[in-house]
Design an enzyme around this catalytic site. Structure first.
Site, mmCIF file in Angstrom:
data_model
loop_
_atom_site.group_PDB
_atom_site.id
_atom_site.type_symbol
_atom_site.label_atom_id
_atom_site.label_comp_id
_atom_site.label_asym_id
_atom_site.label_seq_id
_atom_site.Cartn_x
_atom_site.Cartn_y
_atom_site.Cartn_z
ATOM 1 N N ARG A 80 0.836 -1.190 0.000
ATOM 2 C CA ARG A 80 0.000 0.000 0.000
ATOM 3 C C ARG A 80 0.881 1.254 0.000
ATOM 4 N NH1 ARG A 80 -4.724 -2.772 3.743
ATOM 5 N NH2 ARG A 80 -6.029 -0.972 3.249
ATOM 6 N N THR A 82 3.679 3.858 1.264
ATOM 7 C CA THR A 82 4.856 3.954 2.117
ATOM 8 C C THR A 82 5.474 5.339 1.958
ATOM 9 O OG1 THR A 82 6.324 3.089 0.398
ATOM 10 C CG2 THR A 82 5.403 1.499 1.948
ATOM 11 N N LEU A 150 8.869 -3.715 3.656
ATOM 12 C CA LEU A 150 9.324 -4.373 2.446
ATOM 13 C C LEU A 150 8.177 -4.508 1.463
ATOM 14 C CD1 LEU A 150 9.697 -8.179 3.139
ATOM 15 C CD2 LEU A 150 9.212 -6.601 4.973
ATOM 16 N N GLY A 151 8.519 -4.400 0.208
ATOM 17 C CA GLY A 151 7.562 -4.550 -0.880
ATOM 18 C C GLY A 151 8.304 -5.076 -2.087
ATOM 19 N N PHE A 163 13.341 -3.189 0.288
ATOM 20 C CA PHE A 163 13.048 -2.893 1.684
ATOM 21 C C PHE A 163 13.450 -1.473 2.042
ATOM 22 C CE2 PHE A 163 17.451 -4.361 1.719
ATOM 23 C CZ PHE A 163 18.066 -3.423 2.543
ATOM 24 N N SER A 164 12.956 -1.018 3.192
ATOM 25 C CA SER A 164 13.429 0.235 3.794
ATOM 26 C C SER A 164 13.582 0.017 5.292
ATOM 27 C CB SER A 164 12.465 1.388 3.523
ATOM 28 O OG SER A 164 11.193 1.140 4.088
ATOM 29 N N CYS A 180 1.602 1.449 5.061
ATOM 30 C CA CYS A 180 1.321 0.063 4.695
ATOM 31 C C CYS A 180 -0.086 -0.368 5.099
ATOM 32 C CB CYS A 180 2.366 -0.887 5.299
ATOM 33 S SG CYS A 180 4.046 -0.538 4.753
#
Length: 231
Positions: A80, A82, A150-151, A163-164, A180
């Site tokens: 979703r 971020t 992460l996405g 990722f972040s 998210c």
């Protein structure tokens, strides 16, 4: 104690020290994924920061964009909304799962484990949370809080996005969205928890744990528990 695995020569480890515009990063990442599929380039881990912005995943709900104070980009990844911005380490992964088992669930599971291991080196006790995406810990008030996101997108078995991890971002910037899609828990950072709030230190920890992460990728049959730390 087992010896650490050597860093793989086949993977490029790229670190950009200056913020990278999101459209530029997205185009570069997609071009690299296409080149990997075509056999014209090797796998890559790309560590960057962005200027302040919001990204919308394929499941983004417009109602969760509360205050679009920064540019909003369609990311094309799962998930979703971020936030990305200075003080947050972003890792974009172009990994060829076609050569590593073609198991996306296993990839995500061990990506989470890689993030958790790196955070541990910086004094943060991070963990997964059943039924919730992301990487979690307890904040200074004892509340469960999100410290990493992460996405992932997989195209022709090559991964995109990644990722972040919140090192020392302006946490107020997250209030422009429902991060998210999870509104019941706060967002935190390494700095807010008193850990080693250094992008360079996090990069070192990520690099140190990367060979083990890569070594665990593969097909795990009916459950990721078959792909344990002894692989």
């Amino acid at each position: 104690m087992s010896q650490p695995l050597p860093f793989p020569d086949s993977v490029e480890w790229r670190v950009d020290r200056s913020p990278v515009a999101y459209p530029q990063a997205l185009a570069d990442m997609e071009a690299r994924a296409a080149a990997i599929h075509a056999g014209e380039a090797g796998e890559r881990v790309w560590l960057i920061e962005h200027p302040p912005l919001y990204t919308a995943g394929t499941s983004a709900d417009p109602a969760e964009l509360i205050d679009p104070r920064f540019p909003v980009y369609d990311a094309g990844r799962g998930g979703r909304y971020t936030y990305h911005g200075p003080g947050q380490r972003i890792g974009y992964l172009n990994i060829d799962l076609g050569k590593r088992g073609k198991d996306v669930r296993n990839f995500v599971h061990h990506l989470e484990g890689w993030m958790i291991a790196a955070l541990g080196d910086l004094g943060i006790a991070a963990r997964r949370a059943e039924g919730r995406i992301g990487i979690w810990t307890d904040d200074a008030q004892g509340r469960e809080a999100k410290i990493g996101a992460l996405g992932i997108r997989v195209r022709r078995w090559v991964t995109l996005h990644g990722f972040s991890i919140n090192v020392d971002p302006d946490l107020s910037h997250f209030t422009g969205i429902v991060p998210c899609g999870i509104s019941d828990y706060p967002v935190t950072s390494i700095a807010a928890l008193g850990g080693t709030a250094s992008i360079a230190a996090l990069d070192d920890a990520l690099r140190a744990h990367f060979p083990a992460f890569l070594n665990r990728l593969g097909r795990c049959g009916t459950g990721v528990e078959q792909c344990g730390t002894d692989r």
